[in-house]
Design an enzyme around this catalytic site. Structure first.
Site, PDB file in Angstrom:
ATOM      1  N   GLN A 253       0.826  -1.216   0.000  1.00 34.50           N
ATOM      2  CA  GLN A 253       0.000   0.000   0.000  1.00 34.50           C
ATOM      3  C   GLN A 253       0.858   1.263   0.000  1.00 34.50           C
ATOM      4  O   GLN A 253       0.439   2.308  -0.508  1.00 34.50           O
ATOM      5  CB  GLN A 253      -0.922   0.026   1.231  1.00 34.50           C
ATOM      6  CG  GLN A 253      -2.068  -0.973   1.181  1.00 34.50           C
ATOM      7  CD  GLN A 253      -1.720  -2.278   1.853  1.00 34.50           C
ATOM      8  OE1 GLN A 253      -0.546  -2.658   1.939  1.00 34.50           O
ATOM      9  NE2 GLN A 253      -2.711  -2.999   2.314  1.00 34.50           N
TER      10      GLN A 253
ATOM     11  N   ASP B  30      -6.806   1.277  12.248  1.00 29.26           N
ATOM     12  CA  ASP B  30      -8.009   0.537  11.863  1.00 29.26           C
ATOM     13  C   ASP B  30      -8.981   0.366  13.018  1.00 29.26           C
ATOM     14  O   ASP B  30     -10.191   0.283  12.818  1.00 29.26           O
ATOM     15  CB  ASP B  30      -7.628  -0.831  11.293  1.00 29.26           C
ATOM     16  CG  ASP B  30      -6.991  -0.637   9.930  1.00 29.26           C
ATOM     17  OD1 ASP B  30      -5.796  -0.334   9.872  1.00 29.26           O
ATOM     18  OD2 ASP B  30      -7.722  -0.718   8.922  1.00 29.26           O
TER      19      ASP B  30
ATOM     20  N   LYS C 106      -1.899  -1.351   9.985  1.00 28.40           N
ATOM     21  CA  LYS C 106      -1.264  -2.279   9.041  1.00 28.40           C
ATOM     22  C   LYS C 106      -0.053  -2.980   9.655  1.00 28.40           C
ATOM     23  O   LYS C 106       0.742  -2.363  10.355  1.00 28.40           O
ATOM     24  CB  LYS C 106      -0.848  -1.482   7.799  1.00 28.40           C
ATOM     25  CG  LYS C 106      -0.150  -2.252   6.708  1.00 28.40           C
ATOM     26  CD  LYS C 106      -0.878  -3.504   6.276  1.00 28.40           C
ATOM     27  CE  LYS C 106      -2.308  -3.258   5.830  1.00 28.40           C
ATOM     28  NZ  LYS C 106      -3.114  -4.513   5.744  1.00 28.40           N
TER      29      LYS C 106
END
Ligand code: MRU
Length: 379
Positions: free
Chosen positions: A229, A270, A281
């Site tokens: 990402q 998150d 992550k």
């Protein structure tokens, strides 16, 4: 500077989203009129990043209800439940997903209780009126109006959640920008940018705001294996906007910190527990430990919808495990021999003691998080 990246939105009775799996090579927007396709897009990372997942779920739920063929309130309620369950089973870690589903459920309940929905809704067809059909036509038209009202309420709410996400990110940017000094080198992990939200970004929103304020900054981008990402998405956003940035592999950040090349670290999240433990992550925890060892401030930027007041500590945050192929292959190239065992947790939890502050739309949250986080959440 304008940010024109629109990650996911509602247009012409469809959910439109950029397919992040194809970036940076191909910039393709998918136009979806099937909620199952939106749910699948969340699962396969076409749409990813906690706030974007929440927004996509809200829009997807509105989409599913909009195209439901349910002829009555009872049938629409049943369809709505199935749609919500489908989204709740996409990804387990992002709190924003469940926050958005709860918001859509509340909206649906309130709309069901409204006079516009009540009128004519559950009146059964009257056999005495069937002759000539006029009585039932009348009832059906009432019912149709009521069902349309419910569907429209869901679309309005989902679009509000989508628009509000961008406004929240701009506030996070404005509060976080104060932490960034002219000349700072900022390290980030994964993508907490426009692509991870409805637009502008959280951690990258802070970077954007500092850049917009005229600060001469430079960003180190962790590539973020296994799904890259950082290399594919954060690098794409920064290059697109002309913000100076350097891509590094995940194992380089410690050496950079040792060399004094990193002044600030900022990442997204998150799910954040009530005590401030933060899931983000995989690899974030390693960066946080290195940051503490080198006395570098480590900030987490996230909207309040990422905080989960019901979860006391990070131990209780569900961590998604993904397909081993993400580790054994990279962009379609097989890297490892068949038969090797693989472990692929998508997230890790950074204990609150490694976090210098949270940047939210309500301002900065400082330690002791055990007290300050519940105070901000009002719980
Ligand atoms: O697996 P992903 O790409 O959905 O993981 C995304 C992250 O970990 C982000 O850092 C997090 O969602 C914050 S996004 C503002």
């Amino acid at each position: 500077m304008t940010n024109s990246i629109r990650t996911v939105y509602w247009e012409n009775d469809a959910v439109v989203f950029i397919d992040q799996r194809l970036l940076p090579g191909v910039e393709t927007y998918v136009i979806s009129r099937d909620y199952r396709q939106v749910a699948a897009a969340i699962k396969d990372l076409s749409i990813r990043g906690a706030p974007a997942i929440g927004v996509a779920a809200a829009l997807g739920i509105a989409l599913g209800a909009h195209y439901s063929q349910a002829p009555s309130l009872t049938a629409l309620k049943a369809d709505f439940e199935v749609i919500c369950t489908t989204f709740s089973q996409t990804r387990p870690t992002a709190r924003n997903l469940f926050w958005a589903i709860e918001g859509m459920k509340k909206c649906f309940q309130e709309a069901c209780a409204a006079p516009q929905a009540q009128q004519g809704m559950e009146i059964p067809p009257n056999p005495l009126l069937t002759k000539g059909g006029w009585g039932n036509l009348h009832i059906n038209s009432y019912r149709g109006q009521a069902l349309n009202f419910l569907k429209q309420s869901l679309i309005t709410e989902a679009c509000r959640i989508c628009g509000e996400d961008i406004a929240i990110n701009r506030k996070i940017g404005a509060y976080g920008e104060i932490l960034i000094a002219d000349g700072d080198n900022i390290l980030t992990h994964c993508n907490a940018g426009a692509l991870a939200t409805a637009g502008y970004g959280t951690a990258l929103g802070v970077v954007r705001a500092a850049w917009e304020a005229g600060k001469r900054i430079h960003v180190y981008v962790d590539e973020t294996r296994p799904v890259l990402q950082g290399a594919r998405l954060t690098a794409w956003e920064l290059v697109r906007e002309g913000i100076p940035a350097t891509l590094i592999t995940d194992n380089m950040s410690g050496f950079l910190m040792k060399q004094g090349k990193v002044q600030k670290i900022i990442v997204g999240a998150d799910r954040i527990a009530a005590n401030g433990d933060a899931a983000n992550k995989i690899g974030t925890y390693s960066v946080a430990v290195l940051a503490k060892a080198h006395k570098i401030p480590f900030y987490v930027a996230a909207p309040l919808s990422t905080f989960d007041g019901a979860i006391k500590t990070g131990k209780d945050i569900p961590i998604e495990e993904r397909d081993p192929a993400e580790v054994t292959c990279c962009q379609g190239v097989v890297l490892a021999p068949q038969g090797i065992g693989v472990y692929n947790p998508a997230f890790d939890v950074t204990p609150h003691s490694y976090i210098s502050a949270f940047v939210t739309e309500k301002g900065l949250i400082h330690p002791p998080f055990r007290k300050t986080v519940p105070a901000v959440l009002g719980s």
